[in-house]
Design a protein around this motif. Structure first.
Motif, PDB file in Angstrom:
ATOM      1  N   SER A 115       0.826  -1.209   0.000  1.00  0.00           N
ATOM      2  CA  SER A 115       0.000   0.000   0.000  1.00  0.00           C
ATOM      3  C   SER A 115       0.862   1.261   0.000  1.00  0.00           C
ATOM      4  O   SER A 115       0.375   2.353  -0.212  1.00  0.00           O
ATOM      5  N   ASP A 116       2.173   1.107   0.247  1.00  0.00           N
ATOM      6  CA  ASP A 116       3.053   2.265   0.297  1.00  0.00           C
ATOM      7  C   ASP A 116       3.419   2.690  -1.130  1.00  0.00           C
ATOM      8  O   ASP A 116       3.916   1.887  -1.912  1.00  0.00           O
ATOM      9  N   PHE A 117       3.169   3.963  -1.452  1.00  0.00           N
ATOM     10  CA  PHE A 117       3.399   4.374  -2.841  1.00  0.00           C
ATOM     11  C   PHE A 117       4.878   4.345  -3.219  1.00  0.00           C
ATOM     12  O   PHE A 117       5.230   4.411  -4.388  1.00  0.00           O
ATOM     13  N   ARG A 118       5.766   4.237  -2.242  1.00  0.00           N
ATOM     14  CA  ARG A 118       7.186   4.151  -2.569  1.00  0.00           C
ATOM     15  C   ARG A 118       7.674   2.712  -2.732  1.00  0.00           C
ATOM     16  O   ARG A 118       8.832   2.480  -3.046  1.00  0.00           O
ATOM     17  N   ALA A 119       6.787   1.725  -2.517  1.00  0.00           N
ATOM     18  CA  ALA A 119       7.233   0.325  -2.527  1.00  0.00           C
ATOM     19  C   ALA A 119       7.874  -0.060  -3.860  1.00  0.00           C
ATOM     20  O   ALA A 119       8.901  -0.732  -3.884  1.00  0.00           O
ATOM     21  N   ALA A 120       7.279   0.370  -4.971  1.00  0.00           N
ATOM     22  CA  ALA A 120       7.810  -0.009  -6.281  1.00  0.00           C
ATOM     23  C   ALA A 120       9.201   0.583  -6.482  1.00  0.00           C
ATOM     24  O   ALA A 120      10.120  -0.093  -6.952  1.00  0.00           O
ATOM     25  N   GLU A 121       9.349   1.837  -6.119  1.00  0.00           N
ATOM     26  CA  GLU A 121      10.659   2.485  -6.238  1.00  0.00           C
ATOM     27  C   GLU A 121      11.704   1.717  -5.418  1.00  0.00           C
ATOM     28  O   GLU A 121      12.788   1.407  -5.905  1.00  0.00           O
ATOM     29  N   ARG A 122      11.350   1.381  -4.181  1.00  0.00           N
ATOM     30  CA  ARG A 122      12.299   0.674  -3.317  1.00  0.00           C
ATOM     31  C   ARG A 122      12.632  -0.709  -3.855  1.00  0.00           C
ATOM     32  O   ARG A 122      13.776  -1.148  -3.789  1.00  0.00           O
ATOM     33  N   LEU A 123      11.621  -1.395  -4.390  1.00  0.00           N
ATOM     34  CA  LEU A 123      11.865  -2.725  -4.944  1.00  0.00           C
ATOM     35  C   LEU A 123      12.831  -2.629  -6.123  1.00  0.00           C
ATOM     36  O   LEU A 123      13.775  -3.417  -6.225  1.00  0.00           O
ATOM     37  N   GLY A 124      12.613  -1.668  -6.988  1.00  0.00           N
ATOM     38  CA  GLY A 124      13.502  -1.478  -8.129  1.00  0.00           C
ATOM     39  C   GLY A 124      14.925  -1.204  -7.666  1.00  0.00           C
ATOM     40  O   GLY A 124      15.892  -1.730  -8.230  1.00  0.00           O
ATOM     41  N   GLN A 125      15.061  -0.397  -6.625  1.00  0.00           N
ATOM     42  CA  GLN A 125      16.390  -0.079  -6.092  1.00  0.00           C
ATOM     43  C   GLN A 125      17.044  -1.321  -5.506  1.00  0.00           C
ATOM     44  O   GLN A 125      18.211  -1.608  -5.762  1.00  0.00           O
ATOM     45  N   LEU A 126      16.262  -2.061  -4.732  1.00  0.00           N
ATOM     46  CA  LEU A 126      16.806  -3.246  -4.076  1.00  0.00           C
ATOM     47  C   LEU A 126      17.260  -4.282  -5.099  1.00  0.00           C
ATOM     48  O   LEU A 126      18.384  -4.786  -5.031  1.00  0.00           O
ATOM     49  N   ILE A 127      16.391  -4.605  -6.053  1.00  0.00           N
ATOM     50  CA  ILE A 127      16.736  -5.616  -7.057  1.00  0.00           C
ATOM     51  C   ILE A 127      17.981  -5.178  -7.819  1.00  0.00           C
ATOM     52  O   ILE A 127      18.924  -5.953  -8.008  1.00  0.00           O
ATOM     53  N   THR A 128      18.010  -3.909  -8.220  1.00  0.00           N
ATOM     54  CA  THR A 128      19.137  -3.422  -9.011  1.00  0.00           C
ATOM     55  C   THR A 128      20.431  -3.433  -8.191  1.00  0.00           C
ATOM     56  O   THR A 128      21.495  -3.801  -8.688  1.00  0.00           O
ATOM     57  N   GLN A 129      20.323  -3.032  -6.926  1.00  0.00           N
ATOM     58  CA  GLN A 129      21.522  -3.002  -6.085  1.00  0.00           C
ATOM     59  C   GLN A 129      22.033  -4.411  -5.798  1.00  0.00           C
ATOM     60  O   GLN A 129      23.237  -4.661  -5.859  1.00  0.00           O
ATOM     61  N   VAL A 130      21.131  -5.330  -5.471  1.00  0.00           N
ATOM     62  CA  VAL A 130      21.568  -6.697  -5.194  1.00  0.00           C
ATOM     63  C   VAL A 130      22.152  -7.299  -6.466  1.00  0.00           C
ATOM     64  O   VAL A 130      23.211  -7.935  -6.444  1.00  0.00           O
ATOM     65  N   ALA A 131      21.464  -7.081  -7.590  1.00  0.00           N
ATOM     66  CA  ALA A 131      21.953  -7.601  -8.869  1.00  0.00           C
ATOM     67  C   ALA A 131      23.342  -7.056  -9.165  1.00  0.00           C
ATOM     68  O   ALA A 131      24.184  -7.742  -9.740  1.00  0.00           O
ATOM     69  N   GLY A 132      23.598  -5.829  -8.727  1.00  0.00           N
ATOM     70  CA  GLY A 132      24.873  -5.172  -9.002  1.00  0.00           C
ATOM     71  C   GLY A 132      26.054  -5.783  -8.274  1.00  0.00           C
ATOM     72  O   GLY A 132      27.200  -5.435  -8.537  1.00  0.00           O
ATOM     73  N   ARG A 133      25.774  -6.697  -7.332  1.00  0.00           N
ATOM     74  CA  ARG A 133      26.888  -7.365  -6.640  1.00  0.00           C
ATOM     75  C   ARG A 133      27.520  -8.412  -7.544  1.00  0.00           C
ATOM     76  O   ARG A 133      28.568  -8.952  -7.230  1.00  0.00           O
ATOM     77  N   ALA A 134      26.856  -8.785  -8.633  1.00  0.00           N
ATOM     78  CA  ALA A 134      27.303  -9.926  -9.442  1.00  0.00           C
ATOM     79  C   ALA A 134      28.224  -9.507 -10.568  1.00  0.00           C
ATOM     80  O   ALA A 134      28.112  -8.421 -11.120  1.00  0.00           O
ATOM     81  N   GLY A 135      29.122 -10.433 -10.922  1.00  0.00           N
ATOM     82  CA  GLY A 135      29.895 -10.302 -12.155  1.00  0.00           C
ATOM     83  C   GLY A 135      30.802  -9.104 -12.194  1.00  0.00           C
ATOM     84  O   GLY A 135      30.942  -8.454 -13.213  1.00  0.00           O
TER      85      GLY A 135
END
Ligand code: ADP
Ligand code: ZN
Ligand code: ZN
Length: 736
Positions: free
Chosen positions: A573-593
């Motif tokens: 229900s938090d309008f920032r949830a999508a933004e945070r999810l995008g940040q989290l996925i991108t940041q975690v993904a950025g640990r690779a390779g």
């Protein structure tokens, strides 16, 4: 107290001074004095039955002679404590966040200064031998062996009193030698880093064209600016900071660097230390109060060339500030969520304008606020779209886990993929943002769930400690053997936490050691640094972690990153949830390779077709964020409207609600102001208290400022507010 009553009886204290006192009241208080201390000087004042340290705001223009004013107890500084720009920044913040000035000023200071300590380095007593002591035959002291040994020790060099005590010499031996004139005391001032000149420690890297363009743009700017440095993970933002800073340091100016959490970025800190042979001060949580004050003085006196700290470092005074860098500007830790609720990134921008220095906001996943500020031409945009050093960005894939059996949250396709990477000698990182063994304890016979006594939340199962723990209020209980409802012993953990994941991975891959990094596994001091090093050096082929591993750390050998559960945020229900999810996925993904081997990211989800996920995976964060921003504009959400959130908390739900109704009644009617609530918080009860919220949404910032000012002025008279704890959050980030 007899002294102060005497001054009250015979007032030669004819002047009245206004004082900002650290109490939750939005006004200053008057005190009597002989002559008003300058504005910005700390004073000690009686307040109720306490004695508090406040700031003089100068002489009161109108004197109130209708009642007896208490006199100041003491004047603590000869000149104003804070340099003008910091003083103005704090005033600005008190105004913008509508927080009492006394508390804001207090917040800006190291603890010792809040307590009234002098703003100076502490000298300590040391001892050294005199000429007589250097000449005398040691043997002549053989009757007094303690004195003999101490004199011998001091002949090797002066010692501080505390070191003498630590070596177990007696105070009487010390005194005897002093009385004989063989040794003498002196005042030892600690290193004050008073002066430094610019020197490179290690040679800078050869910049790639995008980096070079960014550094050149910052260096060539005719006037100070705020920059958004938007660079994909691993694109070399740190190298841009370092080279932009070098220009500033070369001119003898100082640089402030804000980072999310000091313990999580040891690699970055080491790069700063290696690059520049100048004094660097780190404000981390392990400093003693004294060390913190010394660091503060180093910055203020100009002795520290670089100050690196977390959000509160934004209030550090500088003698010659030349630049501010905010790394990971999107990070939630930059917002203070308690008491004086400020956003350090936003204050950094304000401070840059006030002090006429450039501000660099850096991130691979910038906040929508900053992206919008670029679109509005308030910030200059610097982009790094390629990874530095030739590494490729990781390929993102989705595993649809609908109807797939899961083992500790892992699907079979993921397990197979992990096996392949491990057999090739690569490292695998599994991300799960839930520590503990299981997020709930369930009775398999009757469906009972163990709920925290004090919160609307379930206890987390911690198997190793045999405990139930509430992650919201900290409440703990022994792990029960039987259901509280039906008495069954069929109690099972529901869902998966990192502790269970670690266990299951060890069973699935017995040949590959697993390292878990979360708040439980790093509780001991210094253990986080060690675990991060072990992880970086590939001592453990399998890494398990929470968001602690998502922040800026590089694991060069990781070629596969898996995110086990991203669904929660898709329907929040938090309008920032999508933004945070995008940040989290991108940041975690950025640990690779990071190294030469290309990386793969696996997202497990029940909603592979979800628009947000598709947008993020196919178009990348930059495009994803810009489409979110368009949505925010259509729905008139921040940054296109200005929010303020009143919160109340009380043991009684009705009182918490009534208090907000009373506030709502004071809000002016205006077509551009929307008021929502009172409504219960997402977690209505926490730590035994009921929590409610009232959201105020305004079209413009100026309007919000007026509305809040008008409303707050009336709140002191509202009786309903005295029975609850209440707070105001300007630009709230969190609605939980
Ligand atoms: P970011 O902060 O953008 O995630 P870093 O600044 O940590 O990225 O850089 C990622 C890696 O690339 C680091 O190992 C860094 O040493 C390396 N790197 C950065 N710039 C260059 C460059 N110009 N040439 C070669 N390697 C670079
Ligand atoms: Zn039961
Ligand atoms: Zn609880």
């Amino acid at each position: 107290m007899s002294k102060s009553s005497a001054t009250e009886l015979f007032p030669n204290t004819s002047t009245v001074v206004k004082v900002a006192v650290p109490v939750p009241l939005a006004r200053s208080f008057d005190y009597a004095c002989e002559s008003a201390p300058a504005c910005g000087v700390r004073v000690k004042v009686p307040f109720g039955n306490r004695s508090l340290v406040g700031f003089s705001l100068g002489e009161a223009s109108e004197s109130k002679s209708d009642y007896q004013l208490k006199p100041l107890t003491a004047v603590l500084d000869e000149t104003p404590l804070l340099p003008q720009p910091v003083w103005e920044l704090l005033q600005w913040a008190a105004d913008y966040y509508h927080h009492p000035l006394g508390e804001v000023l207090n917040h800006g200071l190291p603890v010792l200064l809040r307590q009234g300590e002098a703003a100076s380095y502490k000298t300590t007593e040391g001892f050294r031998v005199t000429a007589a002591g250097a000449e005398i035959e040691l043997n002549s002291l053989r009757q007094a062996p303690q004195q003999q040994r101490l004199l011998a020790a001091l002949r090797n060099g002066p010692l501080l009193r505390r070191d003498i005590t630590a070596q177990e010499f007696s105070a009487s031996a010390l005194k005897a030698l002093q009385d004989k004139g063989l040794i003498e005391g002196f005042q030892h001032a600690p290193q004050t880093n008073a002066d430094w000149s610019f020197a490179i420690g290690s040679e800078p890297l050869q910049l790639n064209p995008e980096q070079a363009l960014a550094v050149a743009a910052i260096g060539a700017a005719s006037k100070p600016q705020t920059y958004l440095l938007e660079g994909v993970t691993g694109s070399g933002k740190t190298e841009v900071y370092l080279q932009a800073m070098a220009d500033v340091l070369r001119k003898g100016k100082q640089v402030l660097v804000l980072v999310p959490e000091i313990g999580l970025t040891p690699q970055t800190l080491r790069r700063f230390q290696k690059r520049f042979a100048v004094p660097i001060v780190m404000l981390h949580s392990a400093l003693t109060d004294r060390e913190r004050l010394d660091a503060w003085l180093d910055a203020k006196n100009g002795g520290a060339a670089i100050v690196i700290g977390t959000r509160s470092a934004i209030f550090t005074p500088f003698k010659r500030l030349g630049m501010i860098i905010v790394d990971e500007e999107h990070d939630g830790s930059l917002k203070q969520q308690e008491g004086f609720r400020y956003h350090a990134r936003d204050l950094a921008v304000v401070r840059g304008q006030k002090e006429q220095v450039s501000v660099i906001l850096g991130s691979a996943t910038p906040s929508l606020e900053s992206i919008n500020n670029v679109a509005q031409k308030r910030y200059a945009h610097l982009q790094l779209t390629q990874r530095a050093g030739g590494a490729k960005l990781a390929r993102q894939t989705v595993v649809d886990i609908k109807q797939l059996p899961l083992k500790a949250g892992l699907s079979q396709p993921l397990i197979e993929q992990m096996r392949k990477e491990l057999e090739r000698g690569q490292q695998v990182l599994v991300f799960l943002n839930r520590r503990g063994y299981a997020p709930a304890l369930l009775c398999h016979e009757c469906g009972w769930l163990a709920q925290c006594r004090r919160c609307d939340a379930y206890y987390t199962v911690h198997q190793r400690q045999q405990m139930l723990q509430c992650h919201h209020c900290g409440d703990q209980q022994r792990l029960p053997r039987q259901c509280f409802d039906c008495g069954s012993t069929q109690l099972v953990g529901r869902g998966t936490g990192t502790e269970q994941l670690e266990q299951s991975l060890a069973e699935l891959f017995p040949d590959y050691p697993v390292l878990r990094i979360d708040r439980d596994s790093t509780r001991r001091k210094g253990s986080l640094a060690k675990l991060l090093t072990d992880a970086t050096e590939n001592k453990y082929p399998i890494l398990v972690g929470t968001q602690m591993i998502a922040k800026g750390h590089h694991f060069p050998h990781v070629t596969l990153v898996a995110l086990l559960d991203v669904d929660g945020a898709l329907y929040s229900s938090d309008f920032r949830a999508a933004e945070r999810l995008g940040q989290l996925i991108t940041q975690v993904a950025g640990r690779a390779g990071r190294a030469s081997a290309p990386g793969t990211v696996v997202l497990q989800t029940h909603h592979p077709e979800h628009d947000l996920l598709q947008d993020l995976i196919h178009n990348g964060y930059a495009a994803f964020a810009r489409s979110l921003l368009r949505e925010r504009q259509l729905t008139q959400l921040p940054p296109f409207t200005q929010m303020a959130l009143f919160r109340t908390e009380a043991n009684d739900a009705e009182q918490a609600q009534l208090a907000l109704q009373a506030i709502a009644a004071q809000l002016p009617q205006h077509p551009d102001v929307i008021v929502l609530g009172p409504m219960p918080a997402v977690m209505e009860r926490r730590a035994g208290r009921y929590r409610f919220q009232l959201l105020v949404q305004c079209q413009q910032r100026g309007l919000r400022q007026q509305v809040l000012q008008h409303t707050l002025a009336k709140l002191e008279q509202i009786p309903e507010l005295r029975r609850v704890r209440w707070s105001l959050d300007v630009d709230p980030q969190d609605f939980s």
